[in-house]
Write a protein that holds these residues in place. Structure first.
Motif, mmCIF file in Angstrom:
data_model
loop_
_atom_site.group_PDB
_atom_site.id
_atom_site.type_symbol
_atom_site.label_atom_id
_atom_site.label_comp_id
_atom_site.label_asym_id
_atom_site.label_seq_id
_atom_site.Cartn_x
_atom_site.Cartn_y
_atom_site.Cartn_z
ATOM 1 N N GLY A 158 0.792 -1.214 0.000
ATOM 2 C CA GLY A 158 0.000 0.000 0.000
ATOM 3 C C GLY A 158 0.830 1.272 0.000
ATOM 4 N N VAL A 159 2.146 1.137 0.201
ATOM 5 C CA VAL A 159 3.044 2.293 0.188
ATOM 6 C C VAL A 159 3.823 2.338 -1.120
ATOM 7 N N LYS A 160 4.380 1.186 -1.515
ATOM 8 C CA LYS A 160 5.096 1.044 -2.780
ATOM 9 C C LYS A 160 4.661 -0.246 -3.451
ATOM 10 N N THR A 161 4.787 -0.302 -4.763
ATOM 11 C CA THR A 161 4.448 -1.526 -5.492
ATOM 12 C C THR A 161 5.562 -2.551 -5.337
ATOM 13 N N MET A 162 5.227 -3.799 -5.644
ATOM 14 C CA MET A 162 6.244 -4.840 -5.586
ATOM 15 C C MET A 162 7.392 -4.543 -6.546
ATOM 16 N N GLN A 163 7.069 -4.036 -7.742
ATOM 17 C CA GLN A 163 8.111 -3.744 -8.728
ATOM 18 C C GLN A 163 9.054 -2.668 -8.208
ATOM 19 N N GLU A 164 8.521 -1.626 -7.566
ATOM 20 C CA GLU A 164 9.361 -0.577 -7.001
ATOM 21 C C GLU A 164 10.231 -1.128 -5.879
ATOM 22 N N HIS A 165 9.631 -1.952 -5.042
ATOM 23 C CA HIS A 165 10.361 -2.546 -3.918
ATOM 24 C C HIS A 165 11.466 -3.456 -4.427
ATOM 25 N N TRP A 166 11.175 -4.255 -5.424
ATOM 26 C CA TRP A 166 12.170 -5.147 -6.006
ATOM 27 C C TRP A 166 13.336 -4.345 -6.590
ATOM 28 N N PHE A 167 13.043 -3.307 -7.348
ATOM 29 C CA PHE A 167 14.122 -2.576 -8.004
ATOM 30 C C PHE A 167 14.958 -1.766 -7.008
ATOM 31 N N ARG A 168 14.298 -1.025 -6.111
ATOM 32 C CA ARG A 168 15.032 -0.137 -5.204
ATOM 33 C C ARG A 168 15.508 -0.832 -3.938
ATOM 34 N N GLY A 169 14.935 -1.972 -3.614
ATOM 35 C CA GLY A 169 15.279 -2.638 -2.373
ATOM 36 C C GLY A 169 14.507 -2.079 -1.199
ATOM 37 N N GLY A 170 14.810 -2.581 -0.003
ATOM 38 C CA GLY A 170 14.012 -2.251 1.163
ATOM 39 C C GLY A 170 14.605 -1.244 2.129
ATOM 40 N N PHE A 171 15.812 -0.730 1.862
ATOM 41 C CA PHE A 171 16.328 0.313 2.750
ATOM 42 C C PHE A 171 15.377 1.513 2.697
ATOM 43 N N PRO A 172 14.877 1.950 3.838
ATOM 44 C CA PRO A 172 13.821 2.976 3.839
ATOM 45 C C PRO A 172 14.136 4.211 3.006
ATOM 46 N N LEU A 173 15.344 4.748 3.148
ATOM 47 C CA LEU A 173 15.656 6.002 2.486
ATOM 48 C C LEU A 173 16.054 5.819 1.030
ATOM 49 N N ALA A 174 16.210 4.585 0.585
ATOM 50 C CA ALA A 174 16.392 4.318 -0.848
ATOM 51 C C ALA A 174 15.048 4.009 -1.497
ATOM 52 N N LEU A 175 14.143 3.396 -0.733
ATOM 53 C CA LEU A 175 12.851 2.988 -1.286
ATOM 54 C C LEU A 175 11.876 4.150 -1.413
ATOM 55 N N LEU A 176 11.865 5.051 -0.450
ATOM 56 C CA LEU A 176 10.776 6.008 -0.335
ATOM 57 C C LEU A 176 11.006 7.336 -1.045
ATOM 58 N N VAL A 177 12.159 7.510 -1.687
ATOM 59 C CA VAL A 177 12.442 8.774 -2.370
ATOM 60 C C VAL A 177 11.619 8.892 -3.646
ATOM 61 N N ASP A 178 11.682 10.086 -4.266
ATOM 62 C CA ASP A 178 10.799 10.365 -5.393
ATOM 63 C C ASP A 178 11.398 10.029 -6.754
ATOM 64 N N SER A 179 12.643 9.536 -6.797
ATOM 65 C CA SER A 179 13.226 9.195 -8.091
ATOM 66 C C SER A 179 14.254 8.092 -7.938
ATOM 67 N N ASP A 180 14.444 7.325 -9.024
ATOM 68 C CA ASP A 180 15.456 6.278 -9.019
ATOM 69 C C ASP A 180 16.855 6.862 -8.900
ATOM 70 N N GLU A 181 17.055 8.054 -9.442
ATOM 71 C CA GLU A 181 18.374 8.695 -9.377
ATOM 72 C C GLU A 181 18.764 9.000 -7.930
ATOM 73 N N THR A 182 17.809 9.532 -7.169
ATOM 74 C CA THR A 182 18.093 9.849 -5.770
ATOM 75 C C THR A 182 18.295 8.576 -4.964
ATOM 76 N N SER A 183 17.515 7.546 -5.285
ATOM 77 C CA SER A 183 17.680 6.256 -4.629
ATOM 78 C C SER A 183 19.077 5.705 -4.882
ATOM 79 N N ALA A 184 19.532 5.777 -6.132
ATOM 80 C CA ALA A 184 20.863 5.282 -6.480
ATOM 81 C C ALA A 184 21.949 6.060 -5.741
ATOM 82 N N LEU A 185 21.753 7.374 -5.610
ATOM 83 C CA LEU A 185 22.724 8.202 -4.902
ATOM 84 C C LEU A 185 22.831 7.780 -3.446
#
Length: 408
Positions: A158-185
């Motif tokens: 209900g917070v993120k989709t499975m696809q988003e969770h799979w790609f970004r992983g489960g670290f809170p501050l990598a998962l919950l940001v607004d872009s993949d670029e910021t997550s990667a950083l």
């Protein structure tokens, strides 16, 4: 903008969301507070251990003292630790990042033995207790350990989709940001911090370039059987050094070595473990996969999905089960075997497909192991029977429906 400033901004934006997501171990920790003198909350950095420990301060029913061992002012309070801690006997002392001062452990044991009552101390740590170098102190019988992991899939429903969770992983501050670029950083900063600070804080003097290279080599081997001689030769390091590095990575909750399943058989079985990165976002960052679309076109798609599914099953099912893979030289194989001593056995094949066809090896493994249940886990969908023995279902369905029922 500097990385530190960006990370600070990410933290402020997402802290509220992180605190609102219920962690499944919270109730277990609360119950243990009423029984054990010491509670240990362990797990990788930046998964919310400090936040959970501060939440528990409200549950202990007495005053608390919070010490962050990464703050010089708090370390100074412990310049004379026995003098300071003996003055806190009527309080619950929370010590954050205990691996920074492992010399405190014998003192904590002595203090607890002098006055044994629940919730004397709450400790957090970013490594397993046996990884802390020169630590021979045992708190057995006095401490209950709980591992806080990156968010599992059921936790962020209900917070993120499975696809988003799979790609970004489960670290809170990598998962919950607004872009993949910021997550990667954020993930790049996490890896850099681990290499240049966290390892040495454990008391290990290692080659940073060698460990950095090893992380990338292991990422390319994700989901494969780990052959130590091949890796040590390619890295030009000894097998002893490689094993030390692997122990550090596993003890820091970054990798998982999945053991092969053994049973009474005359067949020749594979005896080496399979290697997985526990967090899929970290894996993708090391492989320089920058988007979900790029992942779908990558040669690592199947291995990434397999590791993600295995980790989510382990996080959800918990310690009631033993987790292995099955492989023998005749070709029989299964991605995951869940077993209980003298109890049920579940055989799992993992496919990134909507219309999966099990491998011949999976059929052969079922003949060998005679499991109670056979599952083929795919990305989406409810459960349906492929034949009389094989049940196909999407990962979320399996975690929240079938696995839940079998774990009762």
């Amino acid at each position: 903008m500097k990385i530190r400033e960006i990370v600070s901004r990410i933290f402020k934006v997402n802290l509220y969301i992180c605190n609102m997501i219920e962690r499944f171990i919270t109730e277990k920790v609360k119950k243990a507070l009423g029984v054990f003198p010491i509670i240990g909350i362990i797990g990788p950095r930046q998964v919310g251990k400090t936040t959970l420990a501060k939440m528990m301060e409200k549950e202990v029913g007495k005053p608390t003292v919070f010490l962050d061992l990464e703050r010089s002012s708090d370390r100074q309070k412990l310049a004379e630790p026995e003098l300071f801690l003996t003055q806190q006997t009527e309080k619950c002392v929370v010590i954050d990042e205990i691996q920074q001062m492992p010399e405190l452990l014998p003192l904590l044991r002595w203090l607890v033995d002098q006055k044994r009552e629940p919730a004397r101390f709450i400790l957090t740590g970013s490594s397993t207790p046996d990884l802390i170098r020169n630590n021979t102190e045992t708190l057995a019988g006095r401490i209950a350990y709980f591992e806080l992991t990156p968010f599992s899939l059921p936790e962020i429903k209900g917070v993120k989709t499975m696809q988003e969770h799979w790609f970004r992983g489960g670290f809170p501050l990598a998962l919950l940001v607004d872009s993949d670029e910021t997550s990667a950083l954020w993930l790049e900063n996490f890896i850099d911090t681990f290499l240049h600070r966290d390892i040495r804080s454990l008391g290990y003097e290692i080659s940073i370039p060698a460990m950095s290279r090893l992380l990338k080599v292991l990422a390319s081997l994700h989901g494969q059987i780990l052959t130590l001689s091949d890796v040590s030769n390619s890295m030009n390091i000894s097998a002893k050094t490689l094993n030390k590095y692997l122990d550090i990575l596993e003890g820091s909750f970054l990798i998982r070595r999945l053991s092969p399943y053994f049973h009474n058989t005359t067949k020749r079985l594979v005896r080496s473990p399979k290697l997985y990165f526990r967090d899929s976002g970290l894996l993708h960052n090391l492989l320089q996969i920058s988007s979900l679309e790029q992942l779908h076109g990558s040669i690592f798609l199947g291995a990434s999905w397999e590791g993600y599914v295995i980790e989510q099953i382990i996080l959800t099912a918990g310690p009631k089960w033993q987790y292995d893979f099955y492989r023998c030289h005749s070709g029989a194989k299964a991605d995951l075997v869940l077993s209980q001593p003298g109890g049920r056995k579940i055989l799992i094949e993992i496919k990134y497909s909507v219309n999966p066809t099990p491998s011949r090896g999976f059929f052969e493994s079922a003949v060998d192991l005679k499991p109670d249940f056979q599952y083929i886990i795919i990305p989406e969908g409810k459960a349906w029977m492929r034949n009389e023995t094989q049940r196909v279902c999407g990962l979320e369905w399996f975690l929240t429906q079938d696995l839940k029922e079998m774990s009762l």
